[in-house]
Design a protein around this motif. Structure first.
Motif, PDB file in Angstrom:
ATOM      1  N   ILE A  83      17.962 -30.262   2.134  1.00 60.43           N
ATOM      2  CA  ILE A  83      17.921 -30.938   3.428  1.00 60.43           C
ATOM      3  C   ILE A  83      19.339 -31.136   3.975  1.00 60.43           C
ATOM      4  CG2 ILE A  83      17.236 -33.033   4.651  1.00 60.43           C
ATOM      5  CD1 ILE A  83      14.893 -31.316   3.739  1.00 60.43           C
ATOM      6  N   ARG A  84      19.532 -30.695   5.202  1.00 58.77           N
ATOM      7  CA  ARG A  84      20.790 -30.912   5.924  1.00 58.77           C
ATOM      8  C   ARG A  84      20.480 -31.636   7.229  1.00 58.77           C
ATOM      9  NH1 ARG A  84      24.007 -25.208   5.692  1.00 58.77           N
ATOM     10  NH2 ARG A  84      25.177 -26.317   7.339  1.00 58.77           N
ATOM     11  N   GLY A  85      21.303 -32.614   7.551  1.00 57.12           N
ATOM     12  CA  GLY A  85      21.037 -33.458   8.712  1.00 57.12           C
ATOM     13  C   GLY A  85      20.921 -32.684  10.006  1.00 57.12           C
ATOM     14  N   GLU A  86      21.722 -31.629  10.166  1.00 55.34           N
ATOM     15  CA  GLU A  86      21.694 -30.871  11.421  1.00 55.34           C
ATOM     16  C   GLU A  86      20.436 -30.022  11.564  1.00 55.34           C
ATOM     17  OE1 GLU A  86      24.554 -28.570   8.628  1.00 55.34           O
ATOM     18  OE2 GLU A  86      23.884 -30.637   8.987  1.00 55.34           O
ATOM     19  N   TRP A  87      19.647 -29.888  10.498  1.00 54.17           N
ATOM     20  CA  TRP A  87      18.405 -29.122  10.578  1.00 54.17           C
ATOM     21  C   TRP A  87      17.213 -30.002  10.965  1.00 54.17           C
ATOM     22  CZ3 TRP A  87      18.867 -26.116   5.273  1.00 54.17           C
ATOM     23  CH2 TRP A  87      19.938 -25.208   5.358  1.00 54.17           C
ATOM     24  N   LEU A  88      17.438 -31.301  11.129  1.00 53.86           N
ATOM     25  CA  LEU A  88      16.338 -32.226  11.386  1.00 53.86           C
ATOM     26  C   LEU A  88      16.255 -32.584  12.864  1.00 53.86           C
ATOM     27  CD1 LEU A  88      16.869 -34.640   8.357  1.00 53.86           C
ATOM     28  CD2 LEU A  88      15.340 -32.662   8.498  1.00 53.86           C
ATOM     29  N   ASN A  89      15.044 -32.834  13.317  1.00 54.39           N
ATOM     30  CA  ASN A  89      14.842 -33.275  14.694  1.00 54.39           C
ATOM     31  C   ASN A  89      15.489 -34.638  14.899  1.00 54.39           C
ATOM     32  OD1 ASN A  89      13.164 -31.176  15.975  1.00 54.39           O
ATOM     33  ND2 ASN A  89      11.698 -31.694  14.367  1.00 54.39           N
ATOM     34  N   THR A  90      16.018 -34.856  16.109  1.00 58.71           N
ATOM     35  CA  THR A  90      16.724 -36.110  16.381  1.00 58.71           C
ATOM     36  C   THR A  90      15.770 -37.271  16.587  1.00 58.71           C
ATOM     37  OG1 THR A  90      16.814 -35.489  18.711  1.00 58.71           O
ATOM     38  CG2 THR A  90      18.737 -34.975  17.355  1.00 58.71           C
ATOM     39  N   GLY A  91      14.546 -37.006  17.091  1.00 58.13           N
ATOM     40  CA  GLY A  91      13.566 -38.076  17.246  1.00 58.13           C
ATOM     41  C   GLY A  91      13.134 -38.580  15.887  1.00 58.13           C
TER      42      GLY A  91
END
Length: 337
Positions: free
Chosen positions: A159-167
């Motif tokens: 898991i990388r933070g930039e791969w996650l939806n912002t909502g």
């Protein structure tokens, strides 16, 4: 090896409708990722534990059935679950996978696999895995199973933070962006989930099964109407709604005895029964499964039909116009079966 697994993920899973536009950009996205020895180690270890994926598929099937609790409730459809039950599904998948594979407890995440912390997330909706903030930087084992499509998948991702939806929801859990699902290293992708026969059978036949009366009569109707398909233990349990449900299938007063005069045989997972099913071109029943079919003696009209020897005669699968003839007894099974 890692790059090959990513490249070979070309058979796209069916996305939810809202993801179709985002999914079209996947082919243009750079899927190259830095080497991840820990992911490789976990991947190879899990693959070795279950080379065919059969154990994972069974856990997912059993977990859905556990939630439905058909023996008590008579339910067979995910949509009939309460919201709290659906929410609990992820926890049950996590627990049941740990029991099946004896994963150690993790330090910061759910499991430790080959000494590496791994979180476990399940979603009945593909792409709906809810990732907590504390999982960023860790490996996640992502599980998906859809009873309506009869498909399942298991994959690993760092898991990388930039791969996650912002909502985010109120628990601050995030989902993986559709454009970054190509970073998931699939152990098994879009595989067949053992069928929920009650969910997928003809609605009129299903109504007739549940309207048949007693548990024994309902089971008789089930094996009469659902032929040439694997019927699992949970389907039998849900239809019978009795604690001795498996006995209701047997020959001494059960379905086999009741349906034999109609020419219907019920094959179980015994080696001798599986051999008969295989020779007839039927699905092979696994442990706890049954396959029913109507047989008739082989005649001139069955010259090119596959046949089996039972009770000293040749038998074939009945066609709709064939006369009803009492079924031959199936061969006895041994302890080795």
């Amino acid at each position: 090896m890692l790059d090959e697994r990513v490249t070979n993920g070309g058979n796209m899973l069916p996305f939810e409708e809202a993801d179709i536009i985002a999914a079209t950009s996947v082919a243009l996205h750079d899927v190259t990722a830095p080497p991840d020895p820990e992911l490789d180690q976990v991947y190879e270890h899990v693959k070795a534990l279950d080379p065919t994926g059969r154990r994972f598929a069974t856990v997912l099937r059993d977990t859905i059935d556990q939630l439905l609790n058909g023996e008590v409730t008579g339910r067979y459809d995910w949509k009939t679950l309460f919201k709290t039950e659906k929410t609990h599904a992820g926890t049950l998948v996590e627990i049941n996978l740990q029991r099946e594979f004896r994963f150690a407890d993790g330090e910061a995440m759910d499991y430790q696999i080959v000494g590496i912390d791994v979180d476990c997330k399940y979603s009945q909706q593909f792409g709906g895995w809810m990732i907590p903030p504390e999982a960023v930087g860790h490996l996640c084992l992502l599980a998906w199973a859809d009873d309506y499509r009869s498909r399942w998948s298991i994959g690993l991702v760092r898991i990388r933070g930039e791969w996650l939806n912002t909502g985010n929801n109120r628990d601050l859990k995030l989902t993986i962006k559709a454009a970054h699902r190509d970073k998931i290293h699939w152990l098994w992708r879009d595989e067949p989930l053992p069928e929920n026969v009650l969910l997928h059978m003809d609605a009129a036949d299903r109504d007739a099964v549940f309207a048949a009366g007693s548990g024994q009569r309902r089971l008789n109707e089930l094996f009469r109407r659902v032929q040439k398909r694997r019927i699992g233990r949970n389907v039998v349990r849900t239809v019978a709604q009795q604690k001795d449900y498996m006995k209701r299938v047997r020959g001494n007063g059960g379905c086999r005895s009741a349906l034999a005069p109609e020419g219907i045989v019920i094959m179980g997972h015994y080696a001798s029964h599986r051999e008969i099913a295989g020779r007839l071109g039927l699905p092979l029943p696994d442990e706890g499964e049954f396959v029913s079919a109507r047989l008739v003696p082989a005649g001139p009209d069955h010259r090119h039909t596959t046949r089996v020897i039972l009770d000293g005669g040749e038998w074939v699968l009945a066609q709709p116009g064939d006369a009803v003839v009492p079924a031959p007894p199936l061969p006895p099974h041994t302890r080795e079966d």
